[in-house]
Design a protein around this motif. Structure first.
Motif, short mmCIF file in Angstrom:
data_model
loop_
_atom_site.label_atom_id
_atom_site.label_comp_id
_atom_site.label_asym_id
_atom_site.label_seq_id
_atom_site.Cartn_x
_atom_site.Cartn_y
_atom_site.Cartn_z
N LYS A 121 1.06 -1.72 -0.20
CA LYS A 121 -0.42 -0.20 -0.36
C LYS A 121 0.90 1.53 -0.29
N PRO A 122 1.56 1.57 0.83
CA PRO A 122 2.15 2.51 0.84
C PRO A 122 3.26 2.60 -0.61
N LEU A 123 3.42 1.52 -0.90
CA LEU A 123 4.87 1.33 -2.64
C LEU A 123 3.54 1.67 -3.77
N GLY A 124 2.10 1.53 -3.00
CA GLY A 124 1.36 2.06 -4.33
C GLY A 124 1.04 3.45 -4.26
N GLU A 125 1.18 3.76 -2.85
CA GLU A 125 1.08 5.01 -2.87
C GLU A 125 2.41 5.90 -3.07
N ALA A 126 2.68 5.18 -3.26
CA ALA A 126 4.15 6.28 -3.69
C ALA A 126 4.69 5.60 -5.54
N SER A 127 4.38 5.16 -6.46
CA SER A 127 4.25 4.64 -7.47
C SER A 127 2.93 6.09 -8.03
N GLY A 128 1.89 6.22 -7.65
CA GLY A 128 1.53 7.45 -8.00
C GLY A 128 -0.22 6.31 -8.32
N ILE A 129 -0.43 5.75 -7.64
CA ILE A 129 -1.30 3.90 -8.86
C ILE A 129 -2.37 5.09 -7.50
N GLY A 130 -2.70 5.50 -6.34
CA GLY A 130 -3.60 5.72 -5.03
C GLY A 130 -2.82 6.54 -4.29
N TRP A 131 -3.60 6.99 -3.27
CA TRP A 131 -2.80 6.76 -1.56
C TRP A 131 -3.94 5.86 -0.74
N GLN A 132 -3.05 6.08 0.46
CA GLN A 132 -4.20 5.29 1.62
C GLN A 132 -4.40 6.34 2.09
N GLY A 133 -5.74 5.23 2.42
CA GLY A 133 -7.09 6.39 3.19
C GLY A 133 -7.14 6.21 4.21
N LYS A 134 -7.85 7.73 5.12
CA LYS A 134 -8.11 7.09 6.32
C LYS A 134 -8.38 5.51 7.02
#
Length: 355
Positions: A149-162
């Protein structure tokens, strides 16, 4: 000597990923992110991982991709959509039916995602070889010490929500994540921008108050953790809140407003729900022995928790159902050889008889 790769390579990889069924693809550095590593350390130090000891024992591998594989230079983060075509909360309060999390109603995502990752990794190696470039690759989906999940956020495919899960502007909260670590030097994409704003829908939807603060999850209170990872009797303080959830929970995911943009056309057909798992009858599930359990959940991620833990969960649901037609069936399980099952049956019987 550092090799400068064809700038079109990222686009070619992304196109191939889409052809293999991935709905999202992004690129991130394999280096350590101090903020990400510190958050992991704090979460573990506070014991919020519960009995998931593997999270702590392999912290050094989770801190960064290079902690697991020093030669890695780039992470290719990928997501497959499993956006449901129905309301995941439709069975809430049903006294005869149980609720199974959307992700577990179809084929085991581990197998589907990993197969596609391997195909993509093989294509990358072969494609680069034609250009005289050696590409080392390793594929991961869920079971390895990878912070998808953090790597997905770092890659721009989304963000970690609340709710700490991945959120995408296009796919909502319904993405299975996988990653390819590679020795290739690829330009990182722009980090995903957090778009949760002031919304707290996922926080307020949680039946067990598992979020001590936005972006922080106490797994020890999470229904998914309790019904899947937790062994033995579930603490009594959470049993009523389980409702009729017997494997996982979709509440915080389903509450996310970004789901209205989920592109259902990009759902992988392998994740279409099996008819017998969409609205299973509690009485039929309570009757399962080990052989029946294995047969019903062959090829399903549910199989990994075993018959005893599963029937334990079904008994909590029975106790919450108010369905007196289940009394004799529940009573018969009070003498089950498994202590957690027997304990759950005694609790459920007490609830049904007093109701």
């Amino acid at each position: 000597m550092k090799i400068t790769l064809n700038p079109a390579l990222k686009e070619q990889i992304a196109a191939q990923a889409q052809a293999l069924g991935f709905a999202a693809c992004g690129f991130a550095s394999a280096g350590e992110d101090p903020v990400r590593a510190a958050r992991l350390g704090q979460w573990l130090e506070e014991g919020m991982h519960g009995s998931m000891d593997w999270m702590e024992s392999r912290e050094h591998h989770r801190r960064s991709p290079q902690g697991l594989w020093p030669e890695a230079r780039t992470v290719i983060a990928l997501g497959m959509s499993y956006a449901p075509a129905f309301d995941p909360l439709a069975l809430e309060g049903d006294e005869e039916r149980a609720r199974i999390s959307v992700y577990a109603q179809g084929a085991d995502y581990h197998d589907i995602v990993k197969k596609a990752l391997k195909h993509l990794a093989r294509w990358i190696v072969e494609h680069c070889a034609k250009q005289g470039i050696e590409a080392g690759v390793k594929v991961f989906v869920d079971t390895a010490p990878v912070m998808e999940k953090p790597l997905g956020e770092a890659s721009g495919i989304g963000w970690q929500g609340k709710h700490t899960n991945m959120v995408s502007r296009t796919h909502g909260s319904w993405l299975f994540l996988g990653a390819i670590y590679t020795t290739l030097e690829l330009e990182p994409d722009t980090m995903g921008r957090n778009r949760c704003g002031s919304c707290d829908a996922c926080q307020t939807a949680c039946p067990t108050d598992a979020f001590p603060a936005p972006y922080r999850l106490d797994a020890r209170r999470c229904v998914s953790y309790l019904t899947i990872e937790h062994k033995g009797p579930i603490p009594e303080e959470f049993r009523e809140a389980l409702g009729n959830r017997i494997y996982g929970c979709d509440d915080c995911l389903a509450a996310c407003p970004w789901n209205k943009f989920a592109a259902q056309a990009q759902r992988n057909r392998a994740f279409l729900p099996r008819a017998e798992l969409v609205a299973p009858r509690l009485d039929e599930l309570l009757a399962l022995d080990d052989a029946g359990f294995r047969k019903l959940f062959s090829g399903s991620p549910i199989k990994r928790i075993g018959r005893d833990r599963f029937v334990r969960n079904c008994l909590y649901a029975a106790g919450n159902s108010g369905n007196h037609a289940l009394v004799e069936q529940v009573r018969s399980l009070c003498a089950d050889p498994d202590e957690a099952v027997a304990d759950a049956a005694v609790w459920a019987l007490g609830r049904l008889e007093e109701g």
